[in-house]
Design a protein around this motif. Structure first.
Motif, mmCIF file in Angstrom:
data_model
loop_
_atom_site.group_PDB
_atom_site.id
_atom_site.type_symbol
_atom_site.label_atom_id
_atom_site.label_comp_id
_atom_site.label_asym_id
_atom_site.label_seq_id
_atom_site.Cartn_x
_atom_site.Cartn_y
_atom_site.Cartn_z
ATOM 1 N N ALA A 13 43.000 49.926 34.684
ATOM 2 C CA ALA A 13 43.292 50.605 35.943
ATOM 3 C C ALA A 13 42.019 50.783 36.764
ATOM 4 C CB ALA A 13 43.947 51.957 35.671
ATOM 5 N N ILE A 14 40.948 51.198 36.114
ATOM 6 C CA ILE A 14 39.674 51.372 36.816
ATOM 7 C C ILE A 14 39.199 50.035 37.368
ATOM 8 C CG2 ILE A 14 37.216 51.890 36.482
ATOM 9 C CD1 ILE A 14 38.125 54.086 34.509
ATOM 10 N N LEU A 15 39.264 49.002 36.545
ATOM 11 C CA LEU A 15 38.791 47.681 36.959
ATOM 12 C C LEU A 15 39.628 47.112 38.097
ATOM 13 C CD1 LEU A 15 36.796 45.391 36.389
ATOM 14 C CD2 LEU A 15 38.454 44.473 34.781
ATOM 15 N N SER A 16 40.944 47.234 37.988
ATOM 16 C CA SER A 16 41.795 46.646 39.026
ATOM 17 C C SER A 16 41.680 47.404 40.348
ATOM 18 C CB SER A 16 43.250 46.570 38.562
ATOM 19 O OG SER A 16 43.746 47.868 38.299
ATOM 20 N N THR A 17 41.629 48.734 40.307
ATOM 21 C CA THR A 17 41.481 49.478 41.561
ATOM 22 C C THR A 17 40.116 49.216 42.190
ATOM 23 O OG1 THR A 17 40.783 51.464 40.352
ATOM 24 C CG2 THR A 17 43.106 51.315 40.968
ATOM 25 N N ALA A 18 39.080 49.121 41.371
ATOM 26 C CA ALA A 18 37.757 48.814 41.912
ATOM 27 C C ALA A 18 37.740 47.410 42.514
ATOM 28 C CB ALA A 18 36.698 48.936 40.824
ATOM 29 N N GLY A 19 38.398 46.466 41.861
ATOM 30 C CA GLY A 19 38.455 45.100 42.386
ATOM 31 C C GLY A 19 39.213 45.013 43.691
#
Length: 115
Positions: A38-44
């Motif tokens: 979730a952190i990675l996808s929202t940051a991306g």
């Protein structure tokens, strides 16, 4: 006979406790993986949106700046060359600071991953 039954009951409780621990650990790691994704996808996604908007802004800024410099220098080619030079200077600065940028990115990712 009482000792054997007590051992059987104790071993059954130990097995149940072990199974509960494995299930709880599995659930924890599933949640941890979900959190990281979730952190990675929202940051991306945020990075992609920012990059697109910044790119559009830079394009309009470069064209407007080149047009203004063309009017100032009375030469379209010279105006566009000045803007290209500014971009090459910016590229050089980013290239020189690449290690610092990489270290900041790794630091930020490690804070999120190892918490």
């Amino acid at each position: 006979m009482g000792i054997i039954e007590a051992l059987d009951e104790t071993s059954s409780k130990a097995v149940k406790t072990g199974e509960d621990y494995v299930q709880t650990s599995k659930n924890y790691f599933e949640l941890k993986v979900f959190q990281q994704l979730a952190i990675l996808s929202t940051a991306g996604i945020k990075l992609a949106i920012y990059a697109i908007l910044c790119t559009l802004g830079l394009i309009f800024l470069a064209v407007a700046g080149a047009a203004a410099l063309s009017s100032y220098f009375e030469s379209a080619a010279l105006g566009y060359l000045c803007i290209a030079g500014v971009f090459f200077v910016l590229i050089g600065i980013v290239y020189l600071l690449r290690k610092k940028i990489e270290n900041n990115v790794i630091k930020k990712l490690s804070e999120n991953y190892f918490d």
